[in-house]
Design a protein around this motif. Structure first.
Motif, PDB file in Angstrom:
ATOM      1  N   VAL A   1       7.131  21.647   4.502  1.00  0.00           N
ATOM      2  CA  VAL A   1       6.854  22.376   3.264  1.00  0.00           C
ATOM      3  C   VAL A   1       6.701  21.370   2.119  1.00  0.00           C
ATOM      4  O   VAL A   1       7.639  20.638   1.793  1.00  0.00           O
ATOM      5  CB  VAL A   1       7.974  23.385   2.956  1.00  0.00           C
ATOM      6  N   LEU A   2       5.512  21.364   1.526  1.00  0.00           N
ATOM      7  CA  LEU A   2       5.198  20.468   0.415  1.00  0.00           C
ATOM      8  C   LEU A   2       5.007  21.320  -0.834  1.00  0.00           C
ATOM      9  O   LEU A   2       3.950  21.947  -1.012  1.00  0.00           O
ATOM     10  CB  LEU A   2       3.929  19.666   0.710  1.00  0.00           C
ATOM     11  N   PRO A   3       5.991  21.391  -1.709  1.00  0.00           N
ATOM     12  CA  PRO A   3       5.958  22.350  -2.819  1.00  0.00           C
ATOM     13  C   PRO A   3       4.757  22.237  -3.741  1.00  0.00           C
ATOM     14  O   PRO A   3       4.220  23.272  -4.183  1.00  0.00           O
ATOM     15  CB  PRO A   3       7.265  22.046  -3.565  1.00  0.00           C
ATOM     16  N   GLY A   4       4.306  21.020  -4.061  1.00  0.00           N
ATOM     17  CA  GLY A   4       3.189  20.876  -4.988  1.00  0.00           C
ATOM     18  C   GLY A   4       1.895  21.443  -4.449  1.00  0.00           C
ATOM     19  O   GLY A   4       1.151  22.135  -5.152  1.00  0.00           O
ATOM     20  N   ARG A   5       1.607  21.185  -3.202  1.00  0.00           N
ATOM     21  CA  ARG A   5       0.390  21.719  -2.597  1.00  0.00           C
ATOM     22  C   ARG A   5       0.521  23.220  -2.343  1.00  0.00           C
ATOM     23  O   ARG A   5      -0.467  23.968  -2.394  1.00  0.00           O
ATOM     24  CB  ARG A   5       0.076  20.972  -1.299  1.00  0.00           C
ATOM     25  N   LEU A   6       1.743  23.659  -2.091  1.00  0.00           N
ATOM     26  CA  LEU A   6       1.982  25.075  -1.849  1.00  0.00           C
ATOM     27  C   LEU A   6       1.666  25.908  -3.086  1.00  0.00           C
ATOM     28  O   LEU A   6       0.922  26.882  -3.028  1.00  0.00           O
ATOM     29  CB  LEU A   6       3.441  25.262  -1.436  1.00  0.00           C
ATOM     30  N   SER A   7       2.213  25.512  -4.236  1.00  0.00           N
ATOM     31  CA  SER A   7       1.979  26.284  -5.462  1.00  0.00           C
ATOM     32  C   SER A   7       0.513  26.271  -5.854  1.00  0.00           C
ATOM     33  O   SER A   7      -0.041  27.290  -6.287  1.00  0.00           O
ATOM     34  CB  SER A   7       2.857  25.750  -6.601  1.00  0.00           C
ATOM     35  N   ALA A   8      -0.149  25.127  -5.689  1.00  0.00           N
ATOM     36  CA  ALA A   8      -1.569  25.033  -6.036  1.00  0.00           C
ATOM     37  C   ALA A   8      -2.411  25.935  -5.145  1.00  0.00           C
ATOM     38  O   ALA A   8      -3.340  26.615  -5.613  1.00  0.00           O
ATOM     39  CB  ALA A   8      -2.033  23.581  -5.920  1.00  0.00           C
ATOM     40  N   ALA A   9      -2.099  25.952  -3.843  1.00  0.00           N
ATOM     41  CA  ALA A   9      -2.872  26.771  -2.917  1.00  0.00           C
ATOM     42  C   ALA A   9      -2.690  28.257  -3.203  1.00  0.00           C
ATOM     43  O   ALA A   9      -3.644  29.038  -3.104  1.00  0.00           O
ATOM     44  CB  ALA A   9      -2.457  26.453  -1.480  1.00  0.00           C
ATOM     45  N   VAL A  10      -1.478  28.660  -3.562  1.00  0.00           N
ATOM     46  CA  VAL A  10      -1.221  30.072  -3.868  1.00  0.00           C
ATOM     47  C   VAL A  10      -2.023  30.503  -5.087  1.00  0.00           C
ATOM     48  O   VAL A  10      -2.682  31.554  -5.088  1.00  0.00           O
ATOM     49  CB  VAL A  10       0.283  30.305  -4.091  1.00  0.00           C
ATOM     50  N   VAL A  11      -2.008  29.705  -6.142  1.00  0.00           N
ATOM     51  CA  VAL A  11      -2.755  30.067  -7.355  1.00  0.00           C
ATOM     52  C   VAL A  11      -4.250  30.125  -7.065  1.00  0.00           C
ATOM     53  O   VAL A  11      -4.951  31.047  -7.488  1.00  0.00           O
ATOM     54  CB  VAL A  11      -2.452  29.069  -8.489  1.00  0.00           C
ATOM     55  N   ALA A  12      -4.763  29.136  -6.323  1.00  0.00           N
ATOM     56  CA  ALA A  12      -6.188  29.117  -6.008  1.00  0.00           C
ATOM     57  C   ALA A  12      -6.593  30.334  -5.177  1.00  0.00           C
ATOM     58  O   ALA A  12      -7.708  30.843  -5.312  1.00  0.00           O
ATOM     59  CB  ALA A  12      -6.537  27.828  -5.261  1.00  0.00           C
ATOM     60  N   ALA A  13      -5.673  30.816  -4.340  1.00  0.00           N
ATOM     61  CA  ALA A  13      -5.983  31.965  -3.483  1.00  0.00           C
ATOM     62  C   ALA A  13      -5.983  33.277  -4.250  1.00  0.00           C
ATOM     63  O   ALA A  13      -6.838  34.142  -4.004  1.00  0.00           O
ATOM     64  CB  ALA A  13      -4.978  32.035  -2.341  1.00  0.00           C
ATOM     65  N   VAL A  14      -5.054  33.436  -5.171  1.00  0.00           N
ATOM     66  CA  VAL A  14      -4.921  34.738  -5.845  1.00  0.00           C
ATOM     67  C   VAL A  14      -5.612  34.802  -7.203  1.00  0.00           C
ATOM     68  O   VAL A  14      -5.905  35.891  -7.697  1.00  0.00           O
ATOM     69  CB  VAL A  14      -3.432  35.135  -5.997  1.00  0.00           C
ATOM     70  N   LEU A  15      -5.899  33.645  -7.794  1.00  0.00           N
ATOM     71  CA  LEU A  15      -6.573  33.605  -9.095  1.00  0.00           C
ATOM     72  C   LEU A  15      -7.700  32.569  -9.071  1.00  0.00           C
ATOM     73  O   LEU A  15      -7.701  31.599  -9.837  1.00  0.00           O
ATOM     74  CB  LEU A  15      -5.571  33.249 -10.202  1.00  0.00           C
ATOM     75  N   PRO A  16      -8.679  32.729  -8.192  1.00  0.00           N
ATOM     76  CA  PRO A  16      -9.743  31.720  -8.089  1.00  0.00           C
ATOM     77  C   PRO A  16     -10.499  31.531  -9.406  1.00  0.00           C
ATOM     78  O   PRO A  16     -10.863  32.501 -10.062  1.00  0.00           O
ATOM     79  CB  PRO A  16     -10.657  32.289  -6.993  1.00  0.00           C
TER      80      PRO A  16
END
Length: 242
Positions: A111-126
């Protein structure tokens, strides 16, 4: 039998706060710990202090004071720590830093927190305008690059976490006003040093969602651990979602 989580902290000692949050989210989890600078004296850590280096990682010293150490110093140590934790039986491993540790390889979910948060935002708020907050000025430019590469419109600023500076709330208020004026859709506290105290101020002042890298990492770890860990081929053993 409980699942085992390997936690890698960057400093000299484990972060008790992360462990407390994890214990509430996934009670009964067996914890294995690594602190990447655990064998360093304060003097040795201070010698690595380089606020002008590439992506300086900022954390307090147990004896008082703060240091900023470039990310590159931690990468080989992180890989060695991951390898030890996997051999010791970790089902899932988390690095408690939102820096870019994507070069680290792992045969179980990492689990890499920085990439995780970025991927979530990109997925739900492109394509959204994103406010991202970092703990040091030296992390601002790399953060802009990260968010822009995902097709987002970043507004990146830096502030010291409230846990390290109780007087920081005035700065948060100023920052919140700026983000509201910029009409950002979401704020991301993109450092594991930020917690519910920082998020509460921003949520109250901006009336916008706030994603905290620390909280997201805890929830993802807990979700994996409730299943007793998962077997992950080496190609998929890194839960970065990006």
């Amino acid at each position: 039998m409980s699942a085992t989580l390997g936690i890698i902290d960057l400093g000299q000692t484990p972060d008790p706060g992360f462990r407390e949050e994890l214990a509430r989210a996934a009670p009964g989890t067996h914890i294995l710990s690594e602190a990447l600078l655990q064998d360093f004296t304060d003097a040795q850590v201070i010698a690595l202090d380089d606020p002008e280096g590439v992506f300086p990682i900022h954390f307090p010293l147990p004896g008082g004071g703060r240091v900023s150490i470039p990310l590159a110093h931690f990468l080989p140590r992180a890989q060695a720590a991951v390898d030890r934790l996997v051999v010791a039986g970790a089902d899932v491993v988390v690095i408690t830093c939102a820096g870019d540790f994507s070069s680290v390889r792992c045969s179980v979910p990492l689990v890499l927190p920085g990439r995780l948060s970025a991927a979530v935002v990109a997925a739900v708020l492109p394509g959204a305008a994103v406010a991202a907050v970092m703990p040091t000025a030296g992390q601002v430019a790399p953060s802009v690059t990260k968010w822009t590469a995902l097709g987002l419109q970043p507004q990146v600023r830096w502030r010291v976490p409230a846990g390290e500076d109780p007087s920081a709330e005035r700065g948060w208020r100023q920052l919140a006003q700026e983000f509201v004026a910029l009409q950002t859709a979401v704020t991301v506290l993109d450092c594991m040093g930020f917690d519910h105290r920082d998020a509460a101020v921003l949520r109250a002042l901006t009336d916008r969602p706030v994603i905290v890298a620390r909280e997201l990492a805890v929830q993802v770890c807990a979700s994996l651990l409730r299943g007793g860990g998962i077997d992950a081929p080496s190609a998929l053993g890194q839960l970065s979602l990006a």
